[in-house]
Design a protein around this motif. Structure first.
Motif, PDB file in Angstrom:
ATOM      1  N   PRO A 181       0.801  -1.213   0.000  1.00 32.62           N
ATOM      2  CA  PRO A 181       0.000   0.000   0.000  1.00 32.62           C
ATOM      3  C   PRO A 181       0.843   1.277   0.000  1.00 32.62           C
ATOM      4  O   PRO A 181       1.961   1.286   0.494  1.00 32.62           O
ATOM      5  N   THR A 182       0.245   2.318  -0.567  1.00 39.10           N
ATOM      6  CA  THR A 182       0.870   3.641  -0.618  1.00 39.10           C
ATOM      7  C   THR A 182      -0.221   4.679  -0.362  1.00 39.10           C
ATOM      8  O   THR A 182      -1.381   4.329  -0.169  1.00 39.10           O
ATOM      9  N   ALA A 183       0.141   5.939  -0.439  1.00 37.11           N
ATOM     10  CA  ALA A 183      -0.858   7.000  -0.290  1.00 37.11           C
ATOM     11  C   ALA A 183      -1.895   6.935  -1.414  1.00 37.11           C
ATOM     12  O   ALA A 183      -3.054   7.278  -1.222  1.00 37.11           O
ATOM     13  N   LEU A 184      -1.501   6.487  -2.598  1.00 31.24           N
ATOM     14  CA  LEU A 184      -2.426   6.378  -3.731  1.00 31.24           C
ATOM     15  C   LEU A 184      -3.203   5.068  -3.733  1.00 31.24           C
ATOM     16  O   LEU A 184      -4.330   5.010  -4.198  1.00 31.24           O
ATOM     17  N   ILE A 185      -2.568   4.007  -3.275  1.00 34.21           N
ATOM     18  CA  ILE A 185      -3.151   2.661  -3.304  1.00 34.21           C
ATOM     19  C   ILE A 185      -3.191   2.152  -1.863  1.00 34.21           C
ATOM     20  O   ILE A 185      -2.182   1.704  -1.327  1.00 34.21           O
ATOM     21  N   ALA A 186      -4.371   2.208  -1.252  1.00 36.82           N
ATOM     22  CA  ALA A 186      -4.468   1.926   0.179  1.00 36.82           C
ATOM     23  C   ALA A 186      -4.348   0.452   0.546  1.00 36.82           C
ATOM     24  O   ALA A 186      -3.920   0.118   1.641  1.00 36.82           O
ATOM     25  N   SER A 187      -4.710  -0.445  -0.364  1.00 33.85           N
ATOM     26  CA  SER A 187      -4.709  -1.878  -0.046  1.00 33.85           C
ATOM     27  C   SER A 187      -3.447  -2.562  -0.560  1.00 33.85           C
ATOM     28  O   SER A 187      -2.883  -2.144  -1.565  1.00 33.85           O
ATOM     29  N   PRO A 188      -3.034  -3.643   0.096  1.00 35.01           N
ATOM     30  CA  PRO A 188      -1.929  -4.420  -0.450  1.00 35.01           C
ATOM     31  C   PRO A 188      -2.375  -5.164  -1.715  1.00 35.01           C
ATOM     32  O   PRO A 188      -3.558  -5.423  -1.907  1.00 35.01           O
ATOM     33  N   VAL A 189      -1.422  -5.469  -2.563  1.00 33.27           N
ATOM     34  CA  VAL A 189      -1.688  -6.203  -3.793  1.00 33.27           C
ATOM     35  C   VAL A 189      -1.315  -7.661  -3.577  1.00 33.27           C
ATOM     36  O   VAL A 189      -0.304  -7.955  -2.932  1.00 33.27           O
ATOM     37  N   THR A 190      -2.130  -8.551  -4.111  1.00 32.46           N
ATOM     38  CA  THR A 190      -1.831  -9.976  -4.046  1.00 32.46           C
ATOM     39  C   THR A 190      -1.948 -10.576  -5.433  1.00 32.46           C
ATOM     40  O   THR A 190      -2.621 -10.032  -6.310  1.00 32.46           O
ATOM     41  N   LEU A 191      -1.303 -11.691  -5.620  1.00 35.08           N
ATOM     42  CA  LEU A 191      -1.391 -12.422  -6.877  1.00 35.08           C
ATOM     43  C   LEU A 191      -2.682 -13.222  -6.902  1.00 35.08           C
ATOM     44  O   LEU A 191      -3.095 -13.775  -5.883  1.00 35.08           O
ATOM     45  N   VAL A 192      -3.296 -13.282  -8.067  1.00 33.73           N
ATOM     46  CA  VAL A 192      -4.385 -14.231  -8.288  1.00 33.73           C
ATOM     47  C   VAL A 192      -3.803 -15.422  -9.037  1.00 33.73           C
ATOM     48  O   VAL A 192      -3.897 -16.553  -8.570  1.00 33.73           O
ATOM     49  N   ALA A 193      -3.168 -15.149 -10.193  1.00 33.71           N
ATOM     50  CA  ALA A 193      -2.587 -16.226 -10.996  1.00 33.71           C
ATOM     51  C   ALA A 193      -1.543 -15.653 -11.938  1.00 33.71           C
ATOM     52  O   ALA A 193      -1.670 -14.524 -12.402  1.00 33.71           O
ATOM     53  N   ASP A 194      -0.523 -16.443 -12.224  1.00 34.26           N
ATOM     54  CA  ASP A 194       0.523 -16.032 -13.159  1.00 34.26           C
ATOM     55  C   ASP A 194       0.637 -17.042 -14.288  1.00 34.26           C
ATOM     56  O   ASP A 194       0.692 -18.248 -14.047  1.00 34.26           O
ATOM     57  N   ASP A 195       0.685 -16.551 -15.496  1.00 35.08           N
ATOM     58  CA  ASP A 195       0.877 -17.299 -16.730  1.00 35.08           C
ATOM     59  C   ASP A 195      -0.407 -17.924 -17.261  1.00 35.08           C
ATOM     60  O   ASP A 195      -0.689 -17.819 -18.440  1.00 35.08           O
ATOM     61  N   ARG A 196      -1.160 -18.572 -16.435  1.00 36.55           N
ATOM     62  CA  ARG A 196      -2.444 -19.149 -16.835  1.00 36.55           C
ATOM     63  C   ARG A 196      -3.483 -18.689 -15.818  1.00 36.55           C
ATOM     64  O   ARG A 196      -3.242 -18.747 -14.617  1.00 36.55           O
ATOM     65  N   VAL A 197      -4.622 -18.234 -16.315  1.00 36.96           N
ATOM     66  CA  VAL A 197      -5.686 -17.750 -15.445  1.00 36.96           C
ATOM     67  C   VAL A 197      -6.990 -18.421 -15.861  1.00 36.96           C
ATOM     68  O   VAL A 197      -7.332 -18.451 -17.041  1.00 36.96           O
ATOM     69  N   ASP A 198      -7.690 -18.963 -14.881  1.00 32.02           N
ATOM     70  CA  ASP A 198      -9.032 -19.477 -15.124  1.00 32.02           C
ATOM     71  C   ASP A 198      -9.998 -18.318 -14.953  1.00 32.02           C
ATOM     72  O   ASP A 198     -10.034 -17.680 -13.890  1.00 32.02           O
ATOM     73  N   LEU A 199     -10.758 -18.020 -16.007  1.00 37.32           N
ATOM     74  CA  LEU A 199     -11.788 -16.991 -15.948  1.00 37.32           C
ATOM     75  C   LEU A 199     -13.130 -17.692 -15.789  1.00 37.32           C
ATOM     76  O   LEU A 199     -13.455 -18.604 -16.555  1.00 37.32           O
ATOM     77  N   VAL A 200     -13.885 -17.278 -14.796  1.00 35.15           N
ATOM     78  CA  VAL A 200     -15.161 -17.912 -14.478  1.00 35.15           C
ATOM     79  C   VAL A 200     -16.229 -16.834 -14.375  1.00 35.15           C
ATOM     80  O   VAL A 200     -16.021 -15.810 -13.723  1.00 35.15           O
ATOM     81  N   VAL A 201     -17.347 -17.063 -15.036  1.00 35.45           N
ATOM     82  CA  VAL A 201     -18.481 -16.151 -14.925  1.00 35.45           C
ATOM     83  C   VAL A 201     -19.440 -16.742 -13.905  1.00 35.45           C
ATOM     84  O   VAL A 201     -19.816 -17.908 -13.988  1.00 35.45           O
ATOM     85  N   ASP A 202     -19.796 -15.913 -12.939  1.00 28.91           N
ATOM     86  CA  ASP A 202     -20.715 -16.340 -11.893  1.00 28.91           C
ATOM     87  C   ASP A 202     -21.694 -15.200 -11.653  1.00 28.91           C
ATOM     88  O   ASP A 202     -21.271 -14.078 -11.327  1.00 28.91           O
ATOM     89  N   ALA A 203     -22.980 -15.454 -11.865  1.00 29.12           N
ATOM     90  CA  ALA A 203     -24.025 -14.440 -11.695  1.00 29.12           C
ATOM     91  C   ALA A 203     -23.726 -13.181 -12.515  1.00 29.12           C
ATOM     92  O   ALA A 203     -23.925 -12.065 -12.047  1.00 29.12           O
ATOM     93  N   GLY A 204     -23.197 -13.373 -13.732  1.00 33.97           N
ATOM     94  CA  GLY A 204     -22.936 -12.254 -14.625  1.00 33.97           C
ATOM     95  C   GLY A 204     -21.658 -11.491 -14.355  1.00 33.97           C
ATOM     96  O   GLY A 204     -21.354 -10.525 -15.047  1.00 33.97           O
ATOM     97  N   ARG A 205     -20.885 -11.904 -13.358  1.00 34.48           N
ATOM     98  CA  ARG A 205     -19.622 -11.233 -13.036  1.00 34.48           C
ATOM     99  C   ARG A 205     -18.454 -12.132 -13.431  1.00 34.48           C
ATOM    100  O   ARG A 205     -18.526 -13.354 -13.296  1.00 34.48           O
ATOM    101  N   LEU A 206     -17.365 -11.495 -13.865  1.00 34.65           N
ATOM    102  CA  LEU A 206     -16.180 -12.226 -14.310  1.00 34.65           C
ATOM    103  C   LEU A 206     -15.161 -12.322 -13.176  1.00 34.65           C
ATOM    104  O   LEU A 206     -14.784 -11.301 -12.599  1.00 34.65           O
TER     105      LEU A 206
END
Length: 153
Positions: free
Chosen positions: A42-67
Motif C-alpha cells: 500500500p501507498t498514499a495512492l493505493i491503500a490496499s496491499p496487492v496480491t497475486l491471483v494467478a501467473d501465466d495461466r488464469v481461469d476466468l469464471v463467470v458467476d451471476a454475470g460477473r467475471l
C-alpha cells in the motif's frame, strides 16, 4: 460453480476482491509488472496491499454475470521471476476482474485514450487499458485503473 469458464494465457493481480487481468505475448512483461505491483502497495495512492491471483495461466469464471479470475490448482501462489525462477508470493484464490490491461509498446499507447474501451471475456465486458509494462509508472497506472473502476461501480 459458475455460468461459463475459460483458461487464458495472462496474469492476474488483486486489490482486495478486485482484479486486473494482464494480457500480452510470452515474454512481454506480465509477470514482471505483477511483481512490481506486489512490491508497491500500500501507498498514499493505493491503500490496499496487492496480491497475486494467478501467473501465466488464469481461469476466468463467470458467476451471476460477473467475471472472476482464479489460479489453476497447480500454480496457486506461484510467480515466475525471470532470473530467479518460480517464487511463492501472497495470493488470493479468486477476485472479480475489474479491468483488463493489454501490454503494448510505449509509442502505441494513446495519451488520452477512450474511456469506453473494453474487452469481452467469456461474454462479459470489462474496461480495457493499454500499458507499456516496463515504464516506471506502469505498476501505479495499473493499480489506479483498478481503483478507478471500483469507484465508478
Amino acid at each position: 460453480m459458475g455460468d461459463a469458464a475459460e483458461n487464458v494465457h495472462a496474469t492476474a493481480i488483486a486489490l482486495g476482491t478486485h482484479a486486473a487481468l494482464i494480457r500480452g505475448a510470452p515474454g512481454s512483461g506480465k509477470s514482471d509488472l505483477a511483481l512490481r505491483c506486489l512490491a508497491l502497495a500500500p501507498t498514499a495512492l493505493i491503500a490496499s496491499p496487492v496480491t497475486l491471483v494467478a501467473d501465466d495461466r488464469v481461469d476466468l469464471v463467470v458467476d451471476a454475470g460477473r467475471l472472476y479470475a482464479q489460479a489453476p490448482a497447480t500454480i496457486r501462489g506461484k510467480l515466475e521471476v525471470r532470473g530467479l525462477g518460480i517464487v511463492t508470493v501472497p495470493h488470493v484464490p479468486r477476485a472479480e476482474v475489474k479491468v483488463v490491461a493489454d501490454l503494448s509498446a510505449p509509442g502505441a499507447i494513446e495519451r488520452l485514450p477512450e474511456a469506453s474501451a473494453s474487452a469481452e471475456l467469456v461474454g462479459v465486458r470489462v474496461p480495457l487499458i493499454r500499458l507499456a509494462p516496463f515504464e516506471a509508472a506502469a505498476p501505479v497506472k495499473l493499480l489506479l485503473a483498478i481503483v478507478q473502476t471500483i469507484k465508478a461501480a
